[in-house]
Design an enzyme around this catalytic site. Structure first.
Site, mmCIF file in Angstrom:
data_model
loop_
_atom_site.group_PDB
_atom_site.id
_atom_site.type_symbol
_atom_site.label_atom_id
_atom_site.label_comp_id
_atom_site.label_asym_id
_atom_site.label_seq_id
_atom_site.Cartn_x
_atom_site.Cartn_y
_atom_site.Cartn_z
ATOM 1 N N LYS A 110 0.836 -1.206 0.000
ATOM 2 C CA LYS A 110 0.000 0.000 0.000
ATOM 3 C C LYS A 110 0.868 1.252 0.000
ATOM 4 O O LYS A 110 0.566 2.221 -0.689
ATOM 5 C CB LYS A 110 -0.960 -0.010 1.182
ATOM 6 C CG LYS A 110 -2.108 -0.979 0.947
ATOM 7 C CD LYS A 110 -3.062 -1.044 2.104
ATOM 8 C CE LYS A 110 -4.151 -2.066 1.826
ATOM 9 N NZ LYS A 110 -4.842 -2.497 3.026
ATOM 10 N N LYS A 189 -6.283 -9.391 -13.985
ATOM 11 C CA LYS A 189 -7.227 -9.692 -12.903
ATOM 12 C C LYS A 189 -8.213 -8.535 -12.734
ATOM 13 O O LYS A 189 -7.808 -7.368 -12.662
ATOM 14 C CB LYS A 189 -6.436 -9.884 -11.599
ATOM 15 C CG LYS A 189 -7.309 -10.117 -10.394
ATOM 16 C CD LYS A 189 -6.526 -10.164 -9.095
ATOM 17 C CE LYS A 189 -7.468 -10.380 -7.951
ATOM 18 N NZ LYS A 189 -7.436 -9.462 -6.880
ATOM 19 N N LYS A 192 -10.784 -3.394 -8.603
ATOM 20 C CA LYS A 192 -11.106 -1.964 -8.492
ATOM 21 C C LYS A 192 -9.887 -1.110 -8.767
ATOM 22 O O LYS A 192 -9.970 -0.073 -9.406
ATOM 23 C CB LYS A 192 -11.582 -1.647 -7.067
ATOM 24 C CG LYS A 192 -13.035 -1.944 -6.830
ATOM 25 C CD LYS A 192 -13.390 -1.671 -5.385
ATOM 26 C CE LYS A 192 -12.734 -2.671 -4.469
ATOM 27 N NZ LYS A 192 -13.570 -3.580 -3.739
HETATM 28 P P1 ADP Z 1 -10.308 -5.590 -5.484
HETATM 29 O O1 ADP Z 1 -9.095 -6.242 -6.109
HETATM 30 O O2 ADP Z 1 -11.291 -5.161 -6.517
HETATM 31 O O3 ADP Z 1 -9.919 -4.481 -4.505
HETATM 32 P P2 ADP Z 1 -10.759 -7.104 -3.113
HETATM 33 O O4 ADP Z 1 -9.284 -7.253 -2.899
HETATM 34 O O5 ADP Z 1 -11.518 -6.179 -2.205
HETATM 35 O O6 ADP Z 1 -11.022 -6.706 -4.643
HETATM 36 O O7 ADP Z 1 -11.414 -8.545 -3.092
HETATM 37 C C1 ADP Z 1 -12.455 -8.985 -2.234
HETATM 38 C C2 ADP Z 1 -12.633 -10.473 -2.483
HETATM 39 O O8 ADP Z 1 -12.948 -10.746 -3.861
HETATM 40 C C3 ADP Z 1 -11.369 -11.294 -2.183
HETATM 41 O O9 ADP Z 1 -11.770 -12.524 -1.583
HETATM 42 C C4 ADP Z 1 -10.764 -11.540 -3.541
HETATM 43 O O10 ADP Z 1 -10.005 -12.717 -3.602
HETATM 44 C C5 ADP Z 1 -11.993 -11.638 -4.448
HETATM 45 N N1 ADP Z 1 -11.636 -11.155 -5.800
HETATM 46 C C6 ADP Z 1 -11.404 -9.882 -6.167
HETATM 47 N N2 ADP Z 1 -11.126 -9.780 -7.486
HETATM 48 C C7 ADP Z 1 -11.165 -11.045 -7.978
HETATM 49 C C8 ADP Z 1 -10.960 -11.616 -9.287
HETATM 50 N N3 ADP Z 1 -10.673 -10.861 -10.334
HETATM 51 N N4 ADP Z 1 -11.082 -12.956 -9.427
HETATM 52 C C9 ADP Z 1 -11.380 -13.727 -8.358
HETATM 53 N N5 ADP Z 1 -11.594 -13.261 -7.118
HETATM 54 C C10 ADP Z 1 -11.490 -11.940 -6.908
#
Ligand code: ADP
Ligand code: TRP
Length: 321
Positions: A110, A189, A192
């Site tokens: 971060k 992937k 957000k």
């Molecule tokens: P972001 O990457 O959008 O910030 P988060 O890290 O908040 O998403 O992810 C919240 C949950 O969703 C976690 O359990 C994460 O593994 C799952 N997740 C997020 N993006 C993906 C993806 N592209 N494919 C599979 N699982 C995902």
């Protein structure tokens, strides 16, 4: 077996969150004891706009409820509604060696991204440990980036238990290796932070627009196409059973249809799949009071577990009551 997890209220949830996390939660709540909360105190480490944090918290709750999280089956609350977690956070801090936090990748990543390195960001894993240990969770489903935080939780719990006896349950991180990573518009992937998401609840026009932005190759309409290297196919697959996947693959391989056709098909798949949930979401968006009541009731249930636990912890460390 108690399963506990938190979903950050950091913006609209997307297809990656749904297929990578929320779907498993919906399955889990059928047969398991599921504790699910919205870590708004954690979100404070990166989100500094009050209105946005409040709105995101309610929106995350509305989204999860609309998708099928059932407050009769699952204990569902907002982190800050159970204040005891903050007391435990402080107590655990006294059992957390600096080196343990200094090694945390989450913090380093971060800061590398330019987020101001404040103390809450640094001690983030201790609050996460408090979330998990306060409710004696056995299992914590998380994405790969969070595994180290669950390991830190175990280390803190072991250190505490060494001094005070078996107070804390040692949690296991649960990651599902079979789960495919959901690709975003650009094939990376879906996340957000990459701005490549398709959110679960978009208007039909916005959805069409996002799907239109999926990157595809430039094979001419009439020529055969390889479904297995196509981002549109990878997303469509998530909504289809094996037979329907094969049928779609055949359409690719036959030629005669362009990416525009496949995108239109994918848009319909997404639109139809979430249709009943979209109606519920519209309902919750118009009835915030109901969401707040559900969350309050959830916090009440969570506190029934948290209160005797924090009492036990206070006694073991000698906090006067
Ligand atoms: P972001 O990457 O959008 O910030 P988060 O890290 O908040 O998403 O992810 C919240 C949950 O969703 C976690 O359990 C994460 O593994 C799952 N997740 C997020 N993006 C993906 C993806 N592209 N494919 C599979 N699982 C995902
Ligand atoms: N740190 C987690 C994430 O960013 C969210 C979270 C906070 C959490 N407390 C938790 C997850 C406790 C599981 C258990 O995704």
């Amino acid at each position: 077996m108690r399963t506990l997890t938190g979903i950050q209220p950091s913006g609209a949830l997307h297809l990656g969150n749904y297929f990578g996390a929320i779907k498993q939660m919906l399955d889990l709540q059928q047969n398991d004891e599921l504790f699910l909360f919205i870590p708004n105190l954690h979100a404070l480490t990166t989100l500094k706009d009050a209105k946005t944090l409040r709105e995101n918290t309610i929106d995350a709750a509305a989204t999860l409820l609309s998708l099928g999280i059932d407050p009769d089956k699952t204990t569902f609350w907002v982190q800050s509604d159970v204040k005891e977690v903050l007391e435990l956070y402080w107590i655990l801090s006294a059992y957390t060696p600096m080196g343990l936090l200094e090694r945390a990748h989450g913090y380093k990543d971060k800061v590398a991204k330019g987020i101001a390195p404040n103390h809450a960001l640094f001690s983030y894993p201790v609050l996460m440990a408090a979330d998990i240990l306060l409710y004696s969770a056995n299992r914590v489903p998380v994405g790969k980036d969070q595994i180290q935080h669950v390991e830190i939780t175990r280390d803190i719990a072991i250190k505490f238990n060494n001094d005070h006896g078996d107070i804390f349950t040692l949690p296991e991180a649960k990651t599902d290796e079979n789960l495919a990573t959901v690709p975003g518009l650009d094939g990376a992937k879906m996340s957000k932070s990459y701005g490549n998401t398709i959110d679960i609840f978009l208007s039909e026009k916005e959805l069409k627009n996002r799907v239109g932005k999926i990157v595809t190759d430039s094979t001419p309409v009439e020529e055969p196409k390889d479904p297995y290297t196509c981002n549109v196919f990878a997303l469509a697959k998530l909504f289809l059973d094996k037979n329907a996947q094969n049928e779609l693959a055949n359409r690719y391989q036959k030629g005669g249809e362009g990416h525009g056709h496949f995108k239109a098909y994918l848009k319909e798949l997404i639109w139809d799949y979430f249709a009943p949930h979209r109606e519920k979401k519209a309902y919750y968006d118009a009835h915030h009071g109901e969401i707040i009541d559900i969350l309050r009731e959830g916090a009440y249930k969570a506190r029934e577990i948290a209160l005797p636990m924090i009492d036990k912890i206070r006694q073991s460390v000698g906090i006067y009551r």
